[in-house]
Design an enzyme around this catalytic site. Sequence first.
Site, PDB file in Angstrom:
ATOM      1  N   HIS A   8      -2.231  -5.372   1.504  1.00  7.55           N
ATOM      2  CA  HIS A   8      -3.561  -5.947   1.262  1.00  7.55           C
ATOM      3  C   HIS A   8      -3.404  -7.389   0.849  1.00  7.55           C
ATOM      4  O   HIS A   8      -2.441  -7.744   0.160  1.00  7.55           O
ATOM      5  CB  HIS A   8      -4.293  -5.196   0.134  1.00  7.55           C
ATOM      6  CG  HIS A   8      -5.501  -5.943  -0.373  1.00  7.55           C
ATOM      7  ND1 HIS A   8      -6.725  -5.846   0.240  1.00  7.55           N
ATOM      8  CD2 HIS A   8      -5.652  -6.847  -1.388  1.00  7.55           C
ATOM      9  CE1 HIS A   8      -7.591  -6.648  -0.395  1.00  7.55           C
ATOM     10  NE2 HIS A   8      -6.966  -7.254  -1.388  1.00  7.55           N
ATOM     11  N   TYR A  16     -12.685  -1.583  -3.449  1.00  2.62           N
ATOM     12  CA  TYR A  16     -13.168  -1.728  -2.076  1.00  2.62           C
ATOM     13  C   TYR A  16     -14.687  -1.574  -1.973  1.00  2.62           C
ATOM     14  O   TYR A  16     -15.196  -1.198  -0.909  1.00  2.62           O
ATOM     15  CB  TYR A  16     -12.473  -0.703  -1.174  1.00  2.62           C
ATOM     16  CG  TYR A  16     -11.067  -1.112  -0.763  1.00  2.62           C
ATOM     17  CD1 TYR A  16     -10.844  -2.228   0.037  1.00  2.62           C
ATOM     18  CD2 TYR A  16      -9.962  -0.365  -1.155  1.00  2.62           C
ATOM     19  CE1 TYR A  16      -9.568  -2.591   0.439  1.00  2.62           C
ATOM     20  CE2 TYR A  16      -8.671  -0.724  -0.757  1.00  2.62           C
ATOM     21  CZ  TYR A  16      -8.489  -1.846   0.044  1.00  2.62           C
ATOM     22  OH  TYR A  16      -7.225  -2.206   0.443  1.00  2.62           O
ATOM     23  N   GLU A  50     -10.019 -10.100  -7.730  1.00  2.00           N
ATOM     24  CA  GLU A  50      -9.049  -9.012  -7.543  1.00  2.00           C
ATOM     25  C   GLU A  50      -7.885  -9.119  -8.534  1.00  2.00           C
ATOM     26  O   GLU A  50      -7.395  -8.098  -9.020  1.00  2.00           O
ATOM     27  CB  GLU A  50      -8.568  -8.999  -6.082  1.00  2.00           C
ATOM     28  CG  GLU A  50      -9.689  -8.549  -5.132  1.00  2.00           C
ATOM     29  CD  GLU A  50      -9.321  -8.603  -3.665  1.00  2.00           C
ATOM     30  OE1 GLU A  50     -10.188  -8.244  -2.850  1.00  2.00           O
ATOM     31  OE2 GLU A  50      -8.179  -8.981  -3.321  1.00  2.00           O
ATOM     32  N   LYS A  98       0.825  -1.215   0.000  1.00  2.51           N
ATOM     33  CA  LYS A  98       0.000   0.000   0.000  1.00  2.51           C
ATOM     34  C   LYS A  98       0.864   1.272   0.000  1.00  2.51           C
ATOM     35  O   LYS A  98       2.065   1.232   0.293  1.00  2.51           O
ATOM     36  CB  LYS A  98      -0.942  -0.027   1.215  1.00  2.51           C
ATOM     37  CG  LYS A  98      -1.997  -1.142   1.155  1.00  2.51           C
ATOM     38  CD  LYS A  98      -2.926  -1.064   2.367  1.00  2.51           C
ATOM     39  CE  LYS A  98      -4.034  -2.100   2.285  1.00  2.51           C
ATOM     40  NZ  LYS A  98      -4.992  -1.959   3.439  1.00  2.51           N
ATOM     41  N   ASN A 136      -1.961   0.221   6.997  1.00  2.00           N
ATOM     42  CA  ASN A 136      -1.467  -1.077   7.462  1.00  2.00           C
ATOM     43  C   ASN A 136      -0.633  -1.819   6.411  1.00  2.00           C
ATOM     44  O   ASN A 136      -0.522  -3.043   6.438  1.00  2.00           O
ATOM     45  CB  ASN A 136      -2.624  -1.939   7.996  1.00  2.00           C
ATOM     46  CG  ASN A 136      -3.676  -2.207   6.939  1.00  2.00           C
ATOM     47  OD1 ASN A 136      -3.536  -1.798   5.791  1.00  2.00           O
ATOM     48  ND2 ASN A 136      -4.733  -2.885   7.339  1.00  2.00           N
TER      49      ASN A 136
HETATM   50  P1  IDP Z   1      -8.107  -6.541   5.540  1.00  2.00           P
HETATM   51  O1  IDP Z   1      -7.268  -5.579   4.714  1.00  2.00           O
HETATM   52  O2  IDP Z   1      -7.325  -7.118   6.693  1.00  2.00           O
HETATM   53  O3  IDP Z   1      -8.791  -7.593   4.706  1.00  2.00           O
HETATM   54  P2  IDP Z   1     -10.708  -5.206   5.742  1.00  2.00           P
HETATM   55  O4  IDP Z   1     -11.640  -5.353   6.879  1.00  2.00           O
HETATM   56  O5  IDP Z   1     -11.054  -5.910   4.460  1.00  2.00           O
HETATM   57  O6  IDP Z   1      -9.249  -5.659   6.246  1.00  2.00           O
HETATM   58  O7  IDP Z   1     -10.530  -3.652   5.481  1.00  2.00           O
HETATM   59  C1  IDP Z   1      -9.900  -3.196   4.302  1.00  2.00           C
HETATM   60  C2  IDP Z   1      -8.947  -2.081   4.672  1.00  2.00           C
HETATM   61  O8  IDP Z   1      -9.708  -0.959   5.132  1.00  2.00           O
HETATM   62  C3  IDP Z   1      -7.977  -2.377   5.810  1.00  2.00           C
HETATM   63  O9  IDP Z   1      -6.838  -3.102   5.394  1.00  2.00           O
HETATM   64  C4  IDP Z   1      -7.641  -0.988   6.286  1.00  2.00           C
HETATM   65  O10 IDP Z   1      -6.685  -0.348   5.429  1.00  2.00           O
HETATM   66  C5  IDP Z   1      -8.978  -0.274   6.144  1.00  2.00           C
HETATM   67  N1  IDP Z   1      -9.749  -0.325   7.400  1.00  2.00           N
HETATM   68  C6  IDP Z   1     -10.465  -1.378   7.872  1.00  2.00           C
HETATM   69  N2  IDP Z   1     -11.037  -1.085   9.053  1.00  2.00           N
HETATM   70  C7  IDP Z   1     -10.683   0.191   9.316  1.00  2.00           C
HETATM   71  C8  IDP Z   1     -10.959   1.079  10.417  1.00  2.00           C
HETATM   72  O11 IDP Z   1     -11.665   0.730  11.369  1.00  2.00           O
HETATM   73  N3  IDP Z   1     -10.407   2.324  10.348  1.00  2.00           N
HETATM   74  C9  IDP Z   1      -9.637   2.738   9.282  1.00  2.00           C
HETATM   75  N4  IDP Z   1      -9.349   1.940   8.251  1.00  2.00           N
HETATM   76  C10 IDP Z   1      -9.856   0.687   8.260  1.00  2.00           C
HETATM   77 MG    MG Z   2     -10.293  -7.432   3.308  1.00  2.00          MG
END
Ligand code: IDP
Ligand code: MG
Length: 137
Positions: free
Chosen positions: A115, A49, A126, A9, A112
């Site tokens: 992905h 997304y 994807e 990312k 984070n």
């Molecule tokens: P994942 O990437 O571990 O699959 P997902 O729940 O699919 O997690 O969420 C997609 C992305 O959205 C996350 O990787 C993160 O960058 C962002 N995200 C998810 N939850 C939050 C939140 O509570 N606050 C801010 N960003 C979030």
């Molecule tokens: Mg996800």
Amino acid sequence: MNKTFAIIKPDAVERGLAGKILALIEENGFKIKALRMARLTEPEAKGFYAVHEGKPFFEELVNFMTSGPCYVMCLEKDDAVAEWRKLMGATNPQHADAGTIRRTFAESTGRNCVHGSDADYTAQAELAYFFRTFETL
Ligand code: IDP
Ligand code: MG
């Protein structure tokens, strides 16, 4: 399926962590089948997304993912989806296991670093979103 879709990312690229993350990917037995840098447009990020549309973090997520270049990849390994998610660690880096990419590098749940697809059928979708079929063979 033995393939998954991964993104390094914009936060990780901006912080100069892409090389370290690519090294971890290779050291952990993944083969990088396809890789390119991409700067996602707003429609591309929203489409990618779409499952999160309407959630409170959606706008922040789209802004973040379009904020700079990222690396999009096809990774190959037996049980690739689960294996890559294991190496990434939990979405919230504070909950991620020691030694995972998110625990080691990530600043927050939003920023984070990486992905990974969450199931074989999302990996297929994807991969098709970013690559032509022949590029990931
Ligand atoms: P994942 O990437 O571990 O699959 P997902 O729940 O699919 O997690 O969420 C997609 C992305 O959205 C996350 O990787 C993160 O960058 C962002 N995200 C998810 N939850 C939050 C939140 O509570 N606050 C801010 N960003 C979030
Ligand atoms: Mg996800």
